[in-house]
Design a protein around this motif. Structure first.
Motif, PDB file in Angstrom:
ATOM      1  N   GLY A 221      30.239  14.148  27.019  1.00  0.00           N
ATOM      2  CA  GLY A 221      30.399  13.418  25.774  1.00  0.00           C
ATOM      3  C   GLY A 221      29.680  12.087  25.794  1.00  0.00           C
ATOM      4  N   LYS A 222      29.249  11.642  24.621  1.00  0.00           N
ATOM      5  CA  LYS A 222      28.544  10.374  24.482  1.00  0.00           C
ATOM      6  C   LYS A 222      29.107   9.618  23.282  1.00  0.00           C
ATOM      7  N   ALA A 223      29.480   8.366  23.523  1.00  0.00           N
ATOM      8  CA  ALA A 223      30.000   7.526  22.443  1.00  0.00           C
ATOM      9  C   ALA A 223      28.829   6.877  21.708  1.00  0.00           C
ATOM     10  N   GLN A 224      28.823   6.987  20.378  1.00  0.00           N
ATOM     11  CA  GLN A 224      27.764   6.399  19.567  1.00  0.00           C
ATOM     12  C   GLN A 224      28.108   4.942  19.255  1.00  0.00           C
ATOM     13  N   PRO A 225      27.129   4.021  19.324  1.00  0.00           N
ATOM     14  CA  PRO A 225      27.406   2.620  18.983  1.00  0.00           C
ATOM     15  C   PRO A 225      27.827   2.482  17.523  1.00  0.00           C
ATOM     16  N   ALA A 226      28.788   1.620  17.305  1.00  0.00           N
ATOM     17  CA  ALA A 226      29.291   1.411  15.931  1.00  0.00           C
ATOM     18  C   ALA A 226      29.389  -0.079  15.653  1.00  0.00           C
ATOM     19  N   GLY A 227      29.326  -0.444  14.419  1.00  0.00           N
ATOM     20  CA  GLY A 227      29.397  -1.850  14.043  1.00  0.00           C
ATOM     21  C   GLY A 227      30.823  -2.355  14.046  1.00  0.00           C
ATOM     22  N   MET A 228      30.965  -3.643  13.811  1.00  0.00           N
ATOM     23  CA  MET A 228      32.276  -4.257  13.825  1.00  0.00           C
ATOM     24  C   MET A 228      33.072  -3.830  12.584  1.00  0.00           C
ATOM     25  N   THR A 229      34.338  -3.592  12.798  1.00  0.00           N
ATOM     26  CA  THR A 229      35.208  -3.173  11.702  1.00  0.00           C
ATOM     27  C   THR A 229      35.577  -4.376  10.833  1.00  0.00           C
ATOM     28  N   LYS A 230      36.161  -4.080   9.682  1.00  0.00           N
ATOM     29  CA  LYS A 230      36.627  -5.146   8.787  1.00  0.00           C
ATOM     30  C   LYS A 230      37.688  -5.991   9.470  1.00  0.00           C
ATOM     31  N   TYR A 231      38.534  -5.355  10.263  1.00  0.00           N
ATOM     32  CA  TYR A 231      39.568  -6.092  11.002  1.00  0.00           C
ATOM     33  C   TYR A 231      38.932  -7.104  11.952  1.00  0.00           C
ATOM     34  N   GLY A 232      37.879  -6.690  12.658  1.00  0.00           N
ATOM     35  CA  GLY A 232      37.210  -7.599  13.583  1.00  0.00           C
ATOM     36  C   GLY A 232      36.602  -8.787  12.867  1.00  0.00           C
ATOM     37  N   ARG A 233      35.981  -8.547  11.695  1.00  0.00           N
ATOM     38  CA  ARG A 233      35.392  -9.660  10.942  1.00  0.00           C
ATOM     39  C   ARG A 233      36.459 -10.638  10.476  1.00  0.00           C
ATOM     40  N   ASN A 234      37.600 -10.129  10.073  1.00  0.00           N
ATOM     41  CA  ASN A 234      38.691 -11.013   9.643  1.00  0.00           C
ATOM     42  C   ASN A 234      39.192 -11.875  10.794  1.00  0.00           C
ATOM     43  N   VAL A 235      39.274 -11.283  11.965  1.00  0.00           N
ATOM     44  CA  VAL A 235      39.719 -12.055  13.124  1.00  0.00           C
ATOM     45  C   VAL A 235      38.756 -13.198  13.397  1.00  0.00           C
ATOM     46  N   ILE A 236      37.447 -12.942  13.307  1.00  0.00           N
ATOM     47  CA  ILE A 236      36.450 -13.979  13.548  1.00  0.00           C
ATOM     48  C   ILE A 236      36.574 -15.111  12.535  1.00  0.00           C
ATOM     49  N   LEU A 237      36.793 -14.768  11.257  1.00  0.00           N
ATOM     50  CA  LEU A 237      36.920 -15.801  10.220  1.00  0.00           C
ATOM     51  C   LEU A 237      38.143 -16.676  10.448  1.00  0.00           C
ATOM     52  N   VAL A 238      39.268 -16.056  10.807  1.00  0.00           N
ATOM     53  CA  VAL A 238      40.489 -16.838  11.068  1.00  0.00           C
ATOM     54  C   VAL A 238      40.278 -17.771  12.249  1.00  0.00           C
ATOM     55  N   MET A 239      39.651 -17.270  13.293  1.00  0.00           N
ATOM     56  CA  MET A 239      39.420 -18.095  14.475  1.00  0.00           C
ATOM     57  C   MET A 239      38.477 -19.249  14.149  1.00  0.00           C
ATOM     58  N   ALA A 240      37.467 -19.019  13.326  1.00  0.00           N
ATOM     59  CA  ALA A 240      36.543 -20.085  12.952  1.00  0.00           C
ATOM     60  C   ALA A 240      37.275 -21.191  12.178  1.00  0.00           C
ATOM     61  N   PHE A 241      38.229 -20.799  11.307  1.00  0.00           N
ATOM     62  CA  PHE A 241      38.995 -21.788  10.542  1.00  0.00           C
ATOM     63  C   PHE A 241      39.820 -22.671  11.475  1.00  0.00           C
ATOM     64  N   PHE A 242      40.516 -22.056  12.399  1.00  0.00           N
ATOM     65  CA  PHE A 242      41.343 -22.846  13.310  1.00  0.00           C
ATOM     66  C   PHE A 242      40.491 -23.676  14.272  1.00  0.00           C
ATOM     67  N   LEU A 243      39.296 -23.220  14.598  1.00  0.00           N
ATOM     68  CA  LEU A 243      38.410 -24.009  15.432  1.00  0.00           C
ATOM     69  C   LEU A 243      37.995 -25.291  14.721  1.00  0.00           C
ATOM     70  N   CYS A 244      37.719 -25.200  13.436  1.00  0.00           N
ATOM     71  CA  CYS A 244      37.363 -26.401  12.667  1.00  0.00           C
ATOM     72  C   CYS A 244      38.517 -27.400  12.644  1.00  0.00           C
ATOM     73  N   LEU A 245      39.733 -26.906  12.441  1.00  0.00           N
ATOM     74  CA  LEU A 245      40.893 -27.797  12.472  1.00  0.00           C
ATOM     75  C   LEU A 245      41.053 -28.437  13.843  1.00  0.00           C
ATOM     76  N   SER A 246      40.792 -27.671  14.895  1.00  0.00           N
ATOM     77  CA  SER A 246      40.919 -28.207  16.253  1.00  0.00           C
ATOM     78  C   SER A 246      39.903 -29.309  16.497  1.00  0.00           C
ATOM     79  N   VAL A 247      38.673 -29.121  16.008  1.00  0.00           N
ATOM     80  CA  VAL A 247      37.649 -30.150  16.175  1.00  0.00           C
ATOM     81  C   VAL A 247      38.080 -31.457  15.517  1.00  0.00           C
ATOM     82  N   LEU A 248      38.591 -31.375  14.297  1.00  0.00           N
ATOM     83  CA  LEU A 248      39.027 -32.582  13.591  1.00  0.00           C
ATOM     84  C   LEU A 248      40.158 -33.281  14.328  1.00  0.00           C
TER      85      LEU A 248
END
Length: 542
Positions: A221-248
């Motif tokens: 068997g061979k696993a085909q590469p797949a792009g990031m899911t919608k869930y993964g993109r949401n996690v990145i956006l939430v983390m970016a928001f909290f990172l900005c608050l942390s910087v301030l």
């Protein structure tokens, strides 16, 4: 100064999310391969049972073995086909929808009575039937795009009969072959591709090979590469928001503490600058309980150690000058003694006293190798010459006191050792080991390799021996060791703690002293720090 750590934290979080996504893909991939493998193994097991049910069917075995021409004739064949053969075939095909056709290849007289009973002697018998050999489990093969399962009636039968089950290849392939956007699978016989996806053999998280039960087939068997899911993109956006608050938040907090910390650091800088100007009386003591206070106290402790080491190094230089002077005096005295002994030896030769000449030459050899021009380093061959001269002098003084044997590896003679390290061991044997002199007193001196980077020098005797607890204390501090403690200390000084002198003894049997040294062509102290401290200790206690 604050942003880089925050950005690094953000990148770490991003890559961790990506890694979590990949692990989830790998888990799904593994579950799918396991699911397909389980289906394939179940189908193989069901077909194998069907094949074995036919080959172990006693009714079919009797049918193929019976010569109906000599018994009931055509009617007997008809009855066997009606009552045994046809029901067995119908049941096999009906119970397993993957089996399309059952064919028998046989040496039996019944060959040819049915379309699916073929003689093994016919020319058109498939090659895979001719090459088949009986096995414990049915054999799966692919020929001309079709799947077959072969099994033979047991050897106990008088005729050879092979049953071939033709499998629905399309149905089998649909159940074990995946071809979508995430996973592809292919079926292989060893390294030979059968059907499905043609996947190159490799290892890693994206390619996996699983062997099927009771066959030489495997699923790759061979696993085909797949792009990031919608869930993964949401996690990145939430983390970016909290990172900005942390910087301030960090920027505001850092501005509050910066002034206080800079004041403490500036005070510490001024004190260190005073030390660089050779003012060693600066007080670094601090009552603060934070990291800067601890740092200031540690610097103060370090300054005390530096002042102590400066004093010790100065004392060491004085000791070194005294040692060089003493070595020069010894060298001058040794030249005088060599000349004197040479004159006495010449007079003994002129007067014909050869025995006295040999004793004087032996004494000269012993003294020359002992003094060694005031150097601690010598060659092993000179150290052996020294101990041989010493033992010869002892036997001149007390003939037949003991016997001695030498076992020396000649390939070790050019390696460097410490001067005058074997003589104290032999002297210890003569003075203490032979206090109660045995009739056959004997000393054995052995020099051999120990592994590829070390050698051992062993002095063994058959004297009175010592108690084990006394042997353990000989090399300890403040314990009388008859010169042995000094030998062990010198070895560790030059070569390190892994080398030195060990003593083993059994009362009434004898004692064995073993020196372990590295194979080296030059000798240096184990470390500069150890050199200074050892020299100071030597100057204070010797």
């Amino acid at each position: 100064m604050v942003l880089p750590p925050i950005l690094i934290l953000g990148l770490v979080a991003f890559f961790e999310t990506q890694a979590l996504f990949r692990r989830d893909q790998e888990r799904v991939f593994t579950e799918q391969i396991d699911h397909v493998t389980a289906i394939a193994n179940r189908n193989i097991e069901q077909v194998d049972r069907s094949a074995q049910a036919l080959t172990f069917n006693t009714g079919l075995a009797v049918f193929f073995e019976t010569d109906y021409a000599g018994t009931s004739g055509i009617y007997g064949v008809y009855e066997a086909l009606r009552d045994v053969f046809d029901p067995s075939i119908s049941y096999t095909v009906g119970i397993n929808g993957m089996i399309q056709k059952v064919v028998f290849y046989t040496d039996s007289p019944q060959a040819g009575v049915r379309e699916n009973i073929i003689s093994l002697r016919e020319q058109n018998v498939p090659r895979y039937i001719r090459q088949y050999r009986m096995q414990e489990d049915p054999q799966w093969i692919k020929s001309n795009g079709r799947l077959y399962v072969l099994s033979q009636f047991p050897d106990a039968t008088r005729v050879r009969t092979i049953v071939a089950l033709e499998i629905d290849a399309d149905l089998f392939q649909k159940q074990v072959v995946l071809a979508d956007n995430t996973v592809q699978t292919g079926l292989y016989q060893g390294s030979r591709y059968l059907f499905g996806a043609d996947i190159p053999a490799a290892t890693g998280n994206r390619i996996r090979t699983v062997h099927l039960n009771n066959t030489d087939w495997s699923i790759r068997g061979k696993a085909q590469p797949a792009g990031m899911t919608k869930y993964g993109r949401n996690v990145i956006l939430v983390m970016a928001f909290f990172l900005c608050l942390s910087v301030l938040f960090v920027v505001l907090i850092s501005r509050f503490f910066t002034k206080q910390i800079l004041g403490i650091i500036d005070d510490l800088r001024l004190k260190v600058q005073a030390v660089t100007n050779q003012d060693f009386n600066v007080d670094f003591h601090s009552d603060q309980q934070d990291e800067l206070g601890n740092l200031s106290n540690l610097i103060g402790t370090m300054m005390e150690s530096i002042k102590r080491l400066i004093t010790e190094v100065f004392q060491t230089k004085i000791y070194k000058q005294e040692s060089e002077y003493n070595a020069l005096v010894n060298q001058i005295n040794s030249h005088f003694l060599y000349n004197t002994l040479s004159m006495i030896n010449w007079q003994a030769i002129m007067s014909g006293n050869e025995e006295s000449s040999r004793v004087i030459q032996t004494l000269s050899t012993f003294y020359r190798t002992t003094v060694n021009n005031g150097r601690a380093e010598t060659k092993l061959k000179l150290e052996i010459n020294n101990i041989q001269a010493y033992i010869a002098l002892q036997l001149y003084l007390q003939p037949k006191l003991f016997t001695v044997t030498y076992h020396v590896d000649d390939t070790l003679l050019e390696y460097s050792v410490i001067n005058l390290m074997i003589q104290p061991l032999v002297e210890n044997v003569i003075e203490h080991g032979f206090q109660k002199l045995p009739k056959d007193a004997h000393i054995d001196l052995t020099v051999k390799r120990s592994g590829s980077a070390a050698m051992t020098i062993t002095v063994a005797d058959n004297g009175q021996g010592i108690a084990p607890e006394q042997a353990d204390q000989i090399l300890e501090q403040n314990t009388r060791g008859y010169g042995l403690k000094n030998v062990d200390r010198r070895i560790k000084f030059y070569f390190g703690e892994q080398y030195g002198l060990t003593i083993t003894s059994k009362p009434g049997i004898g004692t064995q002293a073993t020196i372990k040294l590295p194979l080296t062509s030059t000798i240096q102290p184990a470390s500069e720090e150890y050199d200074v401290l050892a020299a100071l200790a030597h100057g204070r206690h010797e």
